[in-house]
Design a protein around this motif. Structure first.
Motif, PDB file in Angstrom:
ATOM      1  N   LYS A   1     -38.477  70.262 -65.939  1.00  0.00           N
ATOM      2  CA  LYS A   1     -39.374  69.811 -65.178  1.00  0.00           C
ATOM      3  C   LYS A   1     -40.281  71.123 -64.693  1.00  0.00           C
ATOM      4  O   LYS A   1     -40.131  72.514 -64.757  1.00  0.00           O
ATOM      5  CB  LYS A   1     -38.577  69.193 -63.966  1.00  0.00           C
TER       6      LYS A   1
ATOM      7  N   LYS B   1     -47.093  71.962 -61.538  1.00  0.00           N
ATOM      8  CA  LYS B   1     -48.126  72.509 -61.448  1.00  0.00           C
ATOM      9  C   LYS B   1     -48.613  73.650 -59.718  1.00  0.00           C
ATOM     10  O   LYS B   1     -47.904  73.275 -58.573  1.00  0.00           O
ATOM     11  CB  LYS B   1     -49.638  72.230 -61.207  1.00  0.00           C
TER      12      LYS B   1
ATOM     13  N   SER C   1     -50.623  75.217 -56.873  1.00  0.00           N
ATOM     14  CA  SER C   1     -51.767  75.726 -56.604  1.00  0.00           C
ATOM     15  C   SER C   1     -51.655  77.098 -55.767  1.00  0.00           C
ATOM     16  O   SER C   1     -51.006  77.774 -56.001  1.00  0.00           O
ATOM     17  CB  SER C   1     -51.491  74.660 -54.778  1.00  0.00           C
TER      18      SER C   1
ATOM     19  N   GLN D   1     -49.579  78.374 -53.085  1.00  0.00           N
ATOM     20  CA  GLN D   1     -48.526  78.663 -53.669  1.00  0.00           C
ATOM     21  C   GLN D   1     -47.944  80.238 -54.736  1.00  0.00           C
ATOM     22  O   GLN D   1     -47.458  80.737 -54.791  1.00  0.00           O
ATOM     23  CB  GLN D   1     -47.775  77.563 -54.446  1.00  0.00           C
TER      24      GLN D   1
ATOM     25  N   ARG E   1     -32.487  65.741 -58.181  1.00  0.00           N
ATOM     26  CA  ARG E   1     -33.723  64.459 -58.599  1.00  0.00           C
ATOM     27  C   ARG E   1     -33.597  64.036 -59.129  1.00  0.00           C
ATOM     28  O   ARG E   1     -33.925  62.917 -59.419  1.00  0.00           O
ATOM     29  CB  ARG E   1     -35.420  65.931 -57.050  1.00  0.00           C
TER      30      ARG E   1
ATOM     31  N   ALA F   1     -31.824  62.260 -60.314  1.00  0.00           N
ATOM     32  CA  ALA F   1     -31.740  60.676 -58.797  1.00  0.00           C
ATOM     33  C   ALA F   1     -32.934  59.801 -59.224  1.00  0.00           C
ATOM     34  O   ALA F   1     -32.780  58.789 -58.398  1.00  0.00           O
ATOM     35  CB  ALA F   1     -31.544  61.394 -57.885  1.00  0.00           C
TER      36      ALA F   1
ATOM     37  N   ILE G   1     -35.799  60.615 -58.737  1.00  0.00           N
ATOM     38  CA  ILE G   1     -36.816  60.336 -58.069  1.00  0.00           C
ATOM     39  C   ILE G   1     -38.300  61.784 -58.095  1.00  0.00           C
ATOM     40  O   ILE G   1     -39.656  61.760 -57.933  1.00  0.00           O
ATOM     41  CB  ILE G   1     -36.859  61.201 -56.519  1.00  0.00           C
ATOM     42  N   LEU G   2     -37.711  62.205 -59.682  1.00  0.00           N
ATOM     43  CA  LEU G   2     -38.719  63.106 -60.242  1.00  0.00           C
ATOM     44  C   LEU G   2     -38.544  62.905 -62.053  1.00  0.00           C
ATOM     45  O   LEU G   2     -37.277  62.958 -62.235  1.00  0.00           O
ATOM     46  CB  LEU G   2     -38.428  64.573 -59.736  1.00  0.00           C
ATOM     47  N   LYS G   3     -39.427  62.860 -62.098  1.00  0.00           N
ATOM     48  CA  LYS G   3     -40.187  62.461 -63.226  1.00  0.00           C
ATOM     49  C   LYS G   3     -39.480  63.044 -64.648  1.00  0.00           C
ATOM     50  O   LYS G   3     -40.181  64.643 -64.519  1.00  0.00           O
ATOM     51  CB  LYS G   3     -39.821  61.336 -63.746  1.00  0.00           C
TER      52      LYS G   3
ATOM     53  N   THR H   1     -29.356  64.381 -49.254  1.00  0.00           N
ATOM     54  CA  THR H   1     -30.449  65.413 -49.404  1.00  0.00           C
ATOM     55  C   THR H   1     -29.458  66.616 -48.634  1.00  0.00           C
ATOM     56  O   THR H   1     -28.852  66.006 -47.557  1.00  0.00           O
ATOM     57  CB  THR H   1     -32.039  65.336 -49.691  1.00  0.00           C
TER      58      THR H   1
ATOM     59  N   GLU I   1     -31.491  67.976 -47.034  1.00  0.00           N
ATOM     60  CA  GLU I   1     -32.706  68.230 -45.676  1.00  0.00           C
ATOM     61  C   GLU I   1     -32.466  67.072 -44.650  1.00  0.00           C
ATOM     62  O   GLU I   1     -33.038  66.790 -43.861  1.00  0.00           O
ATOM     63  CB  GLU I   1     -34.240  68.274 -46.243  1.00  0.00           C
ATOM     64  N   LEU I   2     -31.844  65.367 -45.197  1.00  0.00           N
ATOM     65  CA  LEU I   2     -31.741  64.593 -44.618  1.00  0.00           C
ATOM     66  C   LEU I   2     -31.180  64.946 -43.289  1.00  0.00           C
ATOM     67  O   LEU I   2     -30.239  65.169 -42.801  1.00  0.00           O
ATOM     68  CB  LEU I   2     -30.508  63.778 -45.229  1.00  0.00           C
ATOM     69  N   LYS I   3     -32.570  63.599 -42.195  1.00  0.00           N
ATOM     70  CA  LYS I   3     -31.787  64.030 -41.164  1.00  0.00           C
ATOM     71  C   LYS I   3     -32.279  62.573 -40.535  1.00  0.00           C
ATOM     72  O   LYS I   3     -33.524  62.402 -40.518  1.00  0.00           O
ATOM     73  CB  LYS I   3     -32.892  64.773 -39.726  1.00  0.00           C
TER      74      LYS I   3
END
Ligand SMILES: Nc1ncnc2c1ncn2[C@@H]1O[C@H](COP(=O)(O)OP(=O)(O)OP(=O)(O)O)[C@@H](O)[C@H]1O
Ligand SMILES: [Mg+2]
Lengths: 256, 394
Positions: A9, A12, A14, A17, A59, A62, A64-66, A94, A96-98
């Motif tokens: 994976k 790109k 920016s 970034q 991910r 799961a 949610i990312l290909k 995850t 980060e889940l809240k």
């Protein structure tokens, strides 16, 4: 049960970034080549430093990312062949889940059960079982905002397995937790292994892996460099020592 | 379908059980509009009103006997201590005295012999000094000068203009006055209130979900992105419509209060029919759909609720400007292509209603095209939920 083949994976970058990470490259390879296998009744630990590509790998597992290249096979079939069927059988948490503070554990459980097309009876039965087991039942009608950190984490864990998944994917499950909450999570994972689930966790904490994992995949700079049982990887040393031996062999840079 | 309903139900549950949200998005705008308009109306009224039995205090210099009865009937009380004109002017400036009425000497006699055609000298003079910063003074000035000019024209009466006091010469009907005020103000006000209602809801429901990471938990379930997008947009639209209705009702209720002090008696919201209100209602709903879907898209792009708020603010200004276009045009556009421009078409359609000039085709074009735009934006939102770049950007 779950087979991962040569996942890759890239992202790109920016302009912003590029500036932040002080690079001229337009492309960041987050995961270069990761393969492993995970079976029922075992906890597989994905071990790696910050930025190694753990979250990106999970991910992709799961769905949610290909993946850009490579495949994730579930019971021998590519997961994208029947995505909806696959998603019904996985749970993903995850770090980060809240949870939404406004809702009660009871409401959130029912909500997610509906997204999984679960029937009313099925939902009630499973909710009762899980809430009882994790001591959430007295707090079922208390807003998340008013729960203790430990209880919040327990609710997050329970919500992520509403659908009684066969594959459970947890990203840094004990990150930032105090010792008591951490114990809750560890017991939870062991309990799930007991039930014969296939559990995949990511972490950079050696002791967590030593405590609960059956097998380990080491990721360095997006590459899975080692996949073996915990015993074989440790080979008589501590996990920490063997990690750094391998790390240096692979040309890892200790100066950051 | 069940999943769409679950998503909608969750939004509604939150909306109706979160008292703070309900208060800030539905009750507060309505109450604020009502209180604001009432206060503005009250202030205007008290500023412009003079007590009915107020006695105007004036200095009278050489006041002719012929005019005494008229001034008495106007409740003017003449001061007796006539002094130097400079001192008297000071008193008016200091607001202790309302008027100075200074006639030239032997006014009546001079007027009687004066003939504008043959005169070689200037006409007899009346000077009226007043202070416009004092309402009582201005009112008295207006009354006195009107009496004087009536008196003048009665002396050389050759013809009358609008002399029949029983006739109503201003033929503006209730409808026209109302139309003017409403069509200028309402499109902007309604759009702004609708927008702020949407702004209170969508960023939390979408950017909030992203910020908390709950959207990931939702997206790993078998739900389709389109289901999530539709569920969010429909429920947010319904909630925003409630907020818009509250603002609308408050506006209609407080309008009489707003204009009571304006000396404008012939304005009322009653001149609009049920059909008019229904057209407004449906145009508003279609506008809500456009606004909420655009704010949703912006919120999905933002990384946090705060960022969403920042990104949406410029849009609010644009929407207000679109609302303002109603003030410049006065009348609705007749060419149909204007009615394909989202939100501008809503303003134009509202203009039609408020100015009693409804054409059904443009209104339908407005409503249908706005709903179509909403649908397109919903698809865009679903695509954004699908986009790794947008949902999981660093
Ligand atoms: N959306 C993205 N855009 C650009 N770069 C990304 C993106 N996601 C991850 N990366 C980069 O890819 C690399 C791997 O990221 P990842 O989050 O998978 O690492 P990790 O092992 O989970 O690290 P951590 O321990 O910090 O969580 C990092 O260098 C990260 O900066
Ligand atoms: Mg990570």
């Amino acid at each position: 049960m779950l087979e991962v083949r040569n996942l890759k994976k890239t992202f790109k970058l920016s302009k912003k970034q590029q500036k932040i990470s002080k690079t001229k490259d337009k492309i960041k390879v987050a995961v270069a080549d990761v393969s492993f296998q995970a079976e029922r009744g075992e906890i597989l630990g994905i071990l790696g430093a910050n930025g190694a590509g753990k979250t990106t790998t999970l991910r992709m597992l799961a769905s949610i990312l290909k993946p850009e290249a490579g495949q994730v096979l579930f019971e021998g079939k590519d997961i994208y062949q029947d995505l909806s069927a696959y998603r019904k059988r996985i749970g993903f948490l995850t770090s980060e889940l809240k949870l939404e503070e406004f809702f009660t554990p009871n409401y959130l459980f029912d909500f997610f059960a509906k997204l999984y097309d679960m029937s009313q009876e099925e939902t009630q039965e499973r909710k009762q079982k899980l809430f009882e087991k994790f001591g959430i039942d007295q707090f079922a009608e208390v807003k998340v905002a008013d729960l203790s950190t430990g209880m919040k984490q327990k609710v997050s864990l329970v919500i992520s397995i509403v659908n009684d998944p066969d594959v459970i994917i947890f990203d840094e499950p004990t990150n930032g937790l105090d010792i008591i909450t951490e114990k809750i999570v560890v017991d939870f994972l062991l309990e799930l292994r007991e039930q014969g689930k296939c559990i995949i966790i990511s972490t950079h904490i050696f002791s967590l892996i030593e405590k609960i994992c059956d097998r380990v995949v080491m990721i360095i700079d997006g590459k899975a460099v080692k996949e073996d049982s915990l015993e074989n990887i440790m080979a008589g040393q501590s996990l920490e020592d063997s990690f750094f031996t391998i790390y240096q062999e692979m040309g890892g840079n200790m100066n950051g | 379908m069940d999943r769409i309903i679950a998503v909608m139900k969750k939004e509604f549950f939150r909306f109706f059980h979160d008292k703070r949200m309900l208060f800030s998005s539905v009750l507060l705008p309505g109450v604020m509009i009502y209180v604001m308009y009432s206060i503005i109306g009250q202030a205007g009224a008290s500023q412009r009103n003079v007590e009915d039995d107020y006695q105007t205090v004036a200095y009278g210099i050489n006041v002719p006997a012929s005019l005494q009865p008229a001034f008495e009937s106007m409740n003017i009380q003449f001061e007796t201590d006539i002094t130097d004109i400079v001192e008297m002017k000071q008193k008016v400036e200091d607001k202790e005295v309302d008027l100075i009425l200074a006639f030239s000497q032997d006014f009546d006699a001079q007027v009687a012999v004066y003939d504008s055609m043959t005169a070689t000298q200037p006409a007899p003079q009346v000077e009226v000094f007043y202070n416009s910063s004092r309402t009582e003074s201005s009112k008295a000035y207006a009354a006195v000068t009107s009496v004087l000019s009536q008196y003048e024209s009665s002396m050389i009466n050759k013809f009358d203009v609008n002399g029949n006091t029983d006739n109503k010469y201003d033929l503006a009907s209730d409808k026209d006055s109302t139309a003017q005020l409403f069509s200028m103000l309402f499109p902007m006000l309604l759009l702004t209130f609708v927008f702020s209602g949407c702004m209170a809801l969508a960023p939390e429901a979408i950017a909030g979900e992203k910020e908390r990471g709950t959207i990931t938990t939702i997206l790993v379930t078998p739900i389709r992105q389109t289901e999530l997008a539709i569920g969010k947009i429909v429920s947010l639209s319904v909630m925003s419509i409630l907020s818009a209705i509250s603002s609308f009702i408050a506006t209609v209720l407080s309008l009489p209060k707003l204009i009571q002090g304006d000396g404008v008696d012939n304005i009322s919201a009653n001149v609009y029919s049920v059909t008019d209100y229904l057209v407004i209602f449906f145009v508003l709903i279609s506008s809500v759909i456009v606004i909420i879907s655009v704010i949703s898209i912006i919120s999905a792009y933002a990384k946090s609720v705060k960022e969403a708020g920042t990104l949406v603010t410029p849009l609010m200004i644009i929407v207000m400007l679109i609302g303002l276009t109603a003030m410049f045009d006065g009348a609705a556009k007749s060419e149909i292509y204007w009615y394909f421009i989202p939100l501008f078409n809503s303003v134009q359609s509202m203009l039609q209603v408020f100015s009693f000039d409804i054409h059904i085709v443009p209104v339908i074009v407005t409503i249908v095209s706005n709903i179509v735009y909403g649908g397109i934006f919903a698809v865009v939102l679903a695509k954004m939920f699908q986009s790794e770049r947008i949902m999981y950007s660093k």
